[in-house]
Motif scaffolding. Structure first.
Motif, PDB file in Angstrom:
ATOM      1  N   SER A   1     -28.799  30.269 -39.865  1.00 52.83           N
ATOM      2  CA  SER A   1     -27.511  29.479 -40.703  1.00 52.83           C
ATOM      3  C   SER A   1     -26.995  30.643 -41.850  1.00 52.83           C
ATOM      4  CB  SER A   1     -28.116  28.123 -41.328  1.00 52.83           C
ATOM      5  OG  SER A   1     -28.942  28.228 -42.463  1.00 52.83           O
ATOM      6  N   ASN A   2     -25.927  30.309 -42.306  1.00 49.12           N
ATOM      7  CA  ASN A   2     -25.195  30.994 -43.370  1.00 49.12           C
ATOM      8  C   ASN A   2     -24.733  30.208 -44.469  1.00 49.12           C
ATOM      9  OD1 ASN A   2     -23.201  29.982 -41.890  1.00 49.12           O
ATOM     10  ND2 ASN A   2     -22.221  31.960 -41.628  1.00 49.12           N
ATOM     11  N   GLY A   3     -25.289  29.196 -44.960  1.00 50.92           N
ATOM     12  CA  GLY A   3     -25.025  28.232 -46.013  1.00 50.92           C
ATOM     13  C   GLY A   3     -24.598  27.102 -45.443  1.00 50.92           C
ATOM     14  N   LEU A   4     -25.097  26.510 -44.257  1.00 57.19           N
ATOM     15  CA  LEU A   4     -24.986  25.337 -43.905  1.00 57.19           C
ATOM     16  C   LEU A   4     -25.437  24.240 -44.720  1.00 57.19           C
ATOM     17  CD1 LEU A   4     -23.935  23.261 -41.371  1.00 57.19           C
ATOM     18  CD2 LEU A   4     -26.430  23.676 -40.643  1.00 57.19           C
TER      19      LEU A   4
ATOM     20  N   PRO B   1     -19.329  28.206 -43.061  1.00 58.69           N
ATOM     21  CA  PRO B   1     -21.060  28.143 -43.048  1.00 58.69           C
ATOM     22  C   PRO B   1     -21.326  27.057 -41.879  1.00 58.69           C
ATOM     23  CG  PRO B   1     -20.399  27.763 -45.138  1.00 58.69           C
ATOM     24  CD  PRO B   1     -19.025  27.941 -44.633  1.00 58.69           C
ATOM     25  N   THR B   2     -22.141  27.788 -41.175  1.00 57.78           N
ATOM     26  CA  THR B   2     -22.589  26.830 -39.848  1.00 57.78           C
ATOM     27  C   THR B   2     -24.019  27.376 -39.635  1.00 57.78           C
ATOM     28  OG1 THR B   2     -22.186  26.273 -37.545  1.00 57.78           O
ATOM     29  CG2 THR B   2     -21.868  28.524 -38.060  1.00 57.78           C
ATOM     30  N   GLY B   3     -24.709  26.834 -38.694  1.00 55.77           N
ATOM     31  CA  GLY B   3     -25.844  27.345 -37.841  1.00 55.77           C
ATOM     32  C   GLY B   3     -26.159  27.211 -36.324  1.00 55.77           C
ATOM     33  N   ILE B   4     -27.193  27.927 -36.124  1.00 53.39           N
ATOM     34  CA  ILE B   4     -27.238  27.898 -34.615  1.00 53.39           C
ATOM     35  C   ILE B   4     -28.729  27.891 -34.199  1.00 53.39           C
ATOM     36  CG2 ILE B   4     -27.464  30.403 -34.460  1.00 53.39           C
ATOM     37  CD1 ILE B   4     -25.582  30.279 -31.960  1.00 53.39           C
TER      38      ILE B   4
ATOM     39  N   LEU C   1     -26.518  20.003 -38.659  1.00 53.33           N
ATOM     40  CA  LEU C   1     -25.654  20.826 -37.931  1.00 53.33           C
ATOM     41  C   LEU C   1     -24.806  19.803 -37.201  1.00 53.33           C
ATOM     42  CD1 LEU C   1     -24.709  23.720 -36.981  1.00 53.33           C
ATOM     43  CD2 LEU C   1     -26.035  23.498 -35.196  1.00 53.33           C
ATOM     44  N   PRO C   2     -23.406  19.643 -37.296  1.00 46.02           N
ATOM     45  CA  PRO C   2     -22.651  18.849 -36.395  1.00 46.02           C
ATOM     46  C   PRO C   2     -22.800  19.038 -35.060  1.00 46.02           C
ATOM     47  CG  PRO C   2     -21.347  19.656 -38.401  1.00 46.02           C
ATOM     48  CD  PRO C   2     -22.600  20.485 -38.294  1.00 46.02           C
ATOM     49  N   THR C   3     -22.718  17.872 -34.285  1.00 39.00           N
ATOM     50  CA  THR C   3     -22.814  18.056 -32.767  1.00 39.00           C
ATOM     51  C   THR C   3     -24.391  18.164 -32.279  1.00 39.00           C
ATOM     52  OG1 THR C   3     -22.387  20.122 -32.346  1.00 39.00           O
ATOM     53  CG2 THR C   3     -20.434  18.847 -32.814  1.00 39.00           C
ATOM     54  N   ASP C   4     -25.299  18.442 -33.563  1.00 40.34           N
ATOM     55  CA  ASP C   4     -26.615  18.628 -33.031  1.00 40.34           C
ATOM     56  C   ASP C   4     -27.414  17.568 -33.845  1.00 40.34           C
ATOM     57  OD1 ASP C   4     -28.880  19.568 -31.810  1.00 40.34           O
ATOM     58  OD2 ASP C   4     -29.013  21.072 -33.421  1.00 40.34           O
ATOM     59  N   PRO C   5     -27.190  16.390 -33.844  1.00 37.97           N
ATOM     60  CA  PRO C   5     -28.355  15.575 -34.725  1.00 37.97           C
ATOM     61  C   PRO C   5     -29.692  15.649 -34.321  1.00 37.97           C
ATOM     62  CG  PRO C   5     -27.058  14.324 -33.157  1.00 37.97           C
ATOM     63  CD  PRO C   5     -26.413  15.635 -33.000  1.00 37.97           C
ATOM     64  N   ALA C   6     -30.576  15.372 -35.338  1.00 38.11           N
ATOM     65  CA  ALA C   6     -32.068  15.234 -34.743  1.00 38.11           C
ATOM     66  C   ALA C   6     -32.434  13.767 -34.626  1.00 38.11           C
ATOM     67  CB  ALA C   6     -32.712  15.721 -36.010  1.00 38.11           C
ATOM     68  N   ARG C   7     -33.465  13.622 -34.128  1.00 39.37           N
ATOM     69  CA  ARG C   7     -33.649  12.253 -33.789  1.00 39.37           C
ATOM     70  C   ARG C   7     -35.089  12.020 -34.544  1.00 39.37           C
ATOM     71  NH1 ARG C   7     -33.685  15.241 -29.338  1.00 39.37           N
ATOM     72  NH2 ARG C   7     -35.840  15.226 -28.956  1.00 39.37           N
TER      73      ARG C   7
ATOM     74  N   SER D   1     -34.834  21.820 -36.642  1.00 40.96           N
ATOM     75  CA  SER D   1     -33.661  21.144 -36.875  1.00 40.96           C
ATOM     76  C   SER D   1     -33.018  21.462 -38.114  1.00 40.96           C
ATOM     77  CB  SER D   1     -33.821  19.521 -36.779  1.00 40.96           C
ATOM     78  OG  SER D   1     -32.547  19.084 -37.066  1.00 40.96           O
ATOM     79  N   PHE D   2     -31.629  21.419 -38.324  1.00 46.33           N
ATOM     80  CA  PHE D   2     -31.268  21.736 -39.595  1.00 46.33           C
ATOM     81  C   PHE D   2     -31.168  20.357 -40.374  1.00 46.33           C
ATOM     82  CE2 PHE D   2     -29.231  24.778 -36.756  1.00 46.33           C
ATOM     83  CZ  PHE D   2     -29.662  26.111 -37.870  1.00 46.33           C
ATOM     84  N   THR D   3     -31.432  19.202 -39.792  1.00 48.44           N
ATOM     85  CA  THR D   3     -31.465  18.001 -40.533  1.00 48.44           C
ATOM     86  C   THR D   3     -32.715  17.727 -41.015  1.00 48.44           C
ATOM     87  OG1 THR D   3     -30.065  17.030 -39.040  1.00 48.44           O
ATOM     88  CG2 THR D   3     -31.172  15.478 -39.995  1.00 48.44           C
ATOM     89  N   ARG D   4     -33.023  17.565 -42.438  1.00 42.80           N
ATOM     90  CA  ARG D   4     -34.294  17.248 -43.093  1.00 42.80           C
ATOM     91  C   ARG D   4     -34.039  16.103 -43.816  1.00 42.80           C
ATOM     92  NH1 ARG D   4     -34.040  23.838 -44.433  1.00 42.80           N
ATOM     93  NH2 ARG D   4     -34.590  24.280 -42.287  1.00 42.80           N
ATOM     94  N   PRO D   5     -34.199  14.891 -43.376  1.00 43.89           N
ATOM     95  CA  PRO D   5     -33.828  13.834 -44.193  1.00 43.89           C
ATOM     96  C   PRO D   5     -34.840  13.506 -45.216  1.00 43.89           C
ATOM     97  CG  PRO D   5     -34.506  13.096 -42.032  1.00 43.89           C
ATOM     98  CD  PRO D   5     -34.629  14.655 -41.934  1.00 43.89           C
ATOM     99  N   VAL D   6     -34.481  12.938 -46.398  1.00 43.47           N
ATOM    100  CA  VAL D   6     -35.571  12.475 -47.343  1.00 43.47           C
ATOM    101  C   VAL D   6     -35.133  11.171 -47.640  1.00 43.47           C
ATOM    102  CG1 VAL D   6     -36.472  12.931 -49.574  1.00 43.47           C
ATOM    103  CG2 VAL D   6     -36.013  14.940 -48.172  1.00 43.47           C
TER     104      VAL D   6
END
Lengths: 405, 378
Positions: free
Chosen positions: A68-71, A196-199, A295-301, A372-377
């Motif tokens: 990623s570059n600043g996501l 900024p996005t990620g892959i 990351l939009p369109t790539d939600p975690a579960r 995953s780019f999603t890191r919920p707290v």
């Protein structure tokens, strides 16, 4: 006459032995015992007993490599070290030297923001000496313009799939392996994009890691097709490094991240529910400390698993729920921007009912873990506001008061 | 020929009718059975106290001349109406089984029978909207019961000359109600719930009866019965007892001409003895009942009365278990039937068709009961 009798009997029998007993009920007159009552009740997790533990899945064990570059306000880079390429090939029981014709690198794009165009992967040649202890800072100097060997464009139409680049002719110098590297090729991968996005790239942990392919011509006397070979090498080691290392907050409940974190929640249900209730719905309600990012369109579960034995961080969990564990554990998608998370977990909570020694506890984890780019707290039971503490909302029926008789 | 056609038509009738089931068995111990064989059913129950294949009067066993076994199957087609709507239901019962035979060296007959004492088979369906978590959700509830009480009777009858017959019976009353309450939510976020309970019952009773024959054309019959009390267990735990009724019956039979046989009877049962017990258990109570029956059997060939006789009858009865406190349901039925003996009278079939109407306030039902009896004299 006998035929008539037989016909008579048959008509009676065939007139319908199948029972149909259902009729409308005029309650309460025709409803012995009344009607079932559904009760709703909220149970906060047992105060002070919920915890987060990290270190379950390391970045080099993840099923994807995050770039990623600043996501999320910082950068993440992938590091890939391929298996060593031999300097000779066995042909007809003889080791043969070869001449390299071309080299290709292919990467599996596992997920990306499909709404964003103009995404490039920047491939850097780096020393193959990194390992799981290497940090973003350790490798900063490797990602300099002089090390950039190619910019690989990710087609805008590609949602997921393989992207590939080929080096041949004079470009082969950029991917030449020095003798000191013992045949090991290593790449660092960054991302460049308008915003900024990620892959997520495939990794060896997911069985879809990058492939380093060398096309060679063997040094043999004949001129048949046996001279042409391709040497395909997968990753010997791959990982990714983050510009901002994750720092666990013991006062909150972190789930996911890298190394991955899991949260253990314990509940104390009263005996009137454990012994007598039929739970028809159980919703685990969590409040994120901040809106869910990723990351939009790539939600975690988010997945909840029942604890088999409560021994803290290493508590074994069941792989399924329901009778015999045949059903998948409760899982739900974490929507980007969500400010509350509700996870339906009735099949899990059912495991706590009745005469069981199972602890009333569950473990929350993220899928894919460490990938995953999603890191919920989430807020824990230590939160000052009771309304944001993790809680279980139960809808249940108590034992039906069957009339006697 | 024309009679056979009528009987066949009656047999086909239920296929043409909408079918239904009883809501009057929901409360108390269920809907009471009549312990009648098909022959007596065809006469509206008027011959019940005189019929040896029925189980109302142990003295009637004296009229059995050879080892006899009888089996009854009843198919019910009823339509139910109440303020919640209407429905058609079907039910199948095996309400009567009897095996009896004379003792060769003694003017007595012994036998046993298995009768339906009460039936509590029903499924009630409702739907409504509830608000769990503050959100309206449609739910469908069903409450069902399967089972009832059975009356197993061991009885004997002693014939004193050609005029008197005395009988006595010992009854074992047992059974169960398998109750299920189910709720299904229209919202798939909610699981359906299913809760079960089982009530089991045991009790014993005794009955005595007498028949007096006055010549060849007139007879009187009477019976009395005490069923004691019923032990009620819920899921294997004793929850209490229910007093069962005393029953008293009186019947008369008259044959004015050789072709025609007439009979009538009255049965009174003191179900109010169970009232306090049922109320204490959360029920709606019970009331005494009376049943009045009358019927006839017309045989075109007096020398072969078993060859397609025409049976007609009617009965009126009050029902013991009230749906609404303070009210009492009642039943009225008219019936017709016939029968045939064959294989040198060693086997026989009887058919009865009964139209019944039941009501209690706004609750009503009506329909047909088709009964087939098979008897064998090996």
């Amino acid at each position: 006459m006998k035929a008539r009798i037989v016909g008579l009997l048959a008509s009676v029998v065939l007139s319908g032995c199948q029972e149909k007993l259902t009729s409308p009920a005029d309650c309460p007159t025709l409803c012995p015992g009344g009607q079932p009552q559904v009760y709703d009740e909220v149970f906060i997790a047992t105060p002070g007993t919920d915890s987060s533990f990290s270190g379950y899945v390391q970045t080099h064990q993840a099923t994807s490599l995050l770039i990623s570059n600043g996501l999320q306000g910082f950068e993440e880079r992938a590091l890939i070290r391929f298996l060593a390429r031999a300097d000779s090939v066995s042909l007809r029981d003889t080791l043969r030297g070869y001449t390299i014709d071309s080299v290709a690198f292919s990467f599996m794009v596992a997920a990306r923001d499909t709404n964003l165009d103009g995404v490039d992967l920047l491939l850097y040649r780096i020393a193959p000496t990194f390992d799981s202890a290497s940090s973003f800072a350790d490798l900063t100097l490797a990602f300099v313009p002089g090390s950039l060997i190619d910019t690989l464009h990710v087609p805008d139409t590609l949602n997921a799939g393989v992207v590939r680049t080929v080096f041949q002719g004079a470009d082969l110098n950029r991917v030449q392996i020095e003798a000191s590297d013992s045949g090991k090729m290593a790449l660092g991968v960054r991302i460049a994009s308008p915003t900024p996005t990620g892959i997520r790239l495939g990794a060896s942990g997911g069985g879809n890691g990058a492939v380093f392919t060398t096309y060679v011509t063997l040094d043999v006397p004949d001129t048949g097709t046996a001279r042409l070979r391709s040497l395909a090498l997968g990753p010997a080691f791959n990982t990714y490094v983050s510009e901002v290392p994750q720092v666990p907050d013991t006062m909150q409940l972190a789930v996911g991240g890298a190394p991955s974190a899991r949260s253990l929640l314990r509940f104390s249900l009263p005996s009137r529910i454990r012994d007598s209730a039929t739970i028809v719905r159980a919703t685990l309600e969590l409040t994120p400390v901040a809106p869910i990012t990723g990351l939009p369109t790539d939600p975690a579960r988010l997945t909840a698993r029942a604890v088999l034995a409560d021994v803290g961080a290493k508590s074994p969990v069941s792989s399924g729920v329901g009778i015999g564990g045949q059903l998948p554990p409760p899982t739900d998608t974490l929507d980007i921007g969500a400010t509350s998370v509700n996870l339906e977990a009735v099949r899990l909570v059912e495991l706590w009912l009745g005469a069981t020694t199972r602890p009333s506890a569950l473990v929350l984890s993220l899928a894919p873990e460490a990938a995953s780019f999603t890191r919920p707290v989430f807020f824990s039971t230590r939160a000052a506001d009771p309304a944001v503490r993790p809680r279980l909302r139960l809808s249940y029926l108590l034992s039906f008061p069957f009339e006697t008789p | 020929m024309s009679r056979a056609f009528v009987i066949a038509l009656l047999g086909l009738l239920p296929q043409l009718l909408a079918a239904q089931s009883s809501q009057f068995g929901v409360r108390g111990l269920g809907f009471p059975g009549r312990a009648l064989a098909v022959r007596a059913q065809g006469t509206g129950g008027g011959f019940g106290l005189f019929d040896p294949e029925s189980s109302q009067n142990p003295a009637a066993l004296a009229y059995i001349a050879a080892l006899t076994s009888g089996f009854t199957i009843t198919q019910g087609f009823r339509s139910v109406e109440n303020p919640a709507g209407s429905a058609s239901v079907r039910s199948t019962r095996f309400p009567q089984l009897v095996v009896a035979g004379p003792i060769r060296t003694f003017p007595a007959v012994v036998g046993f029978s298995f009768s339906n004492y009460t039936s509590r088979d029903f499924t009630l369906a409702t739907s409504q909207t509830i608000n769990p978590r503050g959100t309206p959700v449609n739910v469908s509830d069903t409450f069902s019961s399967r089972g009832g009480l059975n009356d197993f009777r061991i009885a004997g009858s002693y014939r004193l000359g050609t005029e008197w017959a005395f009988g006595a019976g010992f009854h074992i009353i047992s059974g169960s109600n398998r109750l299920t309450s189910t709720r299904v939510f229209a919202d798939p976020s909610f699981l359906s719930s299913r809760q079960r309970s089982e009530l089991s019952f045991t009790g014993v009773g005794i009955s005595v009866g007498v028949t007096r024959q006055f010549g060849s054309t007139f007879a009187l019959s009477a019976m009395a019965r005490s069923d004691g009390h019923l032990n009620v267990d819920r899921d294997s735990t004793r929850t209490g007892t229910v007093d069962l009724p005393y029953s008293f019956g009186f019947g008369l039979r008259w044959r004015p001409i050789a072709k025609l046989d007439l009979a009538g009877q009255t049965l009174v049962r003191t179900w109010s003895g169970a009232n306090s017990d049922l109320l204490a258990m959360g029920g709606t109570g019970a009331r005494n009942t009376v049943e009045i029956s009358a019927g006839m059997e017309y045989a075109s060939d007096p020398r072969r009365p078993y060859r397609l006789p025409l049976r007609l009858g009617a009965h009126y009865a009050t029902l013991p278990f009230t749906l609404v406190p303070g009210q009492q349901g009642h039943e009225f039925g008219v019936s017709a039937g016939s029968g045939l003996r064959f294989a040198q009278q060693r086997a026989g079939v009887d058919l009865a068709v009964e139209y019944v109407g039941r009501s209690e306030g706004v609750y009503s039902e009506n329909g047909f009961l088709i009964s087939l009896g098979i008897s064998v004299r090996p």
